[in-house]
Design a protein around this motif. Structure first.
Motif: not given
Length: 147
Positions: A61-72, A101-109
């Motif tokens: 999950p999150g390893q093939q993000p849509a254009k403009g989204e960050a990789i998890w 949580d403070a710096e990346l603010r993105t889901p993790l896998v």
């Protein structure tokens, strides 16, 4: 290491792993920290985040993000067996996740082998939920997601 590799790393594999660590930070803005025991300064493990480009199908999950989204980022932790059961992994993961949580603010896998009960308990205590199964390097792994 029994949950990470079926046999010891070669000298070349260790060198690649060593070089990858510092290379993550300037390229991705995150990476791996060393875990050092305060009492004696001994290196007892590592914790952090990476983009390992795992060769799994389907992708994590999150390893093939849509254009403009960050990789998890993929969370990882490894502790010397001498340091197991002493709270070091939990302390290190707590600090790493607070930073994320403070710096990346993105889901993790993350991925964990199904028989690594200690790591699965640690992940669950820190908010990771099992969301699937994959095969990585011919071994079954559980896929976990946080956030």
């Amino acid at each position: 290491m029994r949950y990470i590799a079926s046999e010891p790393f070669t000298r070349s594999q260790l060198w690649e792993k060593f070089l990858r660590g510092p290379g993550l930070w300037p390229l991705l803005g995150y990476g791996i920290w060393a875990i050092e025991r305060r009492e004696d300064g001994k290196l007892i493990g590592e914790v952090g985040f990476a983009d390992y480009q795992r060769d799994v199908d389907p992708p994590l999950p999150g390893q093939q993000p849509a254009k403009g989204e960050a990789i998890w980022p993929e969370a990882s932790w490894l502790l010397d067996s001498d340091a197991h059961g002493q709270g070091y992994a939990s302390e290190a993961l707590t600090a790493a996740l607070a930073w994320a949580d403070a710096e990346l603010r993105t889901p993790l896998v993350c991925i964990i082998t199904p028989d690594n009960d200690a790591s699965l308990r640690l992940a669950a205590r820190h908010g990771f939920l099992v969301v699937g199964h994959r095969v990585h390097k011919a071994d079954p792994v559980l896929v976990l997601h946080r956030g």
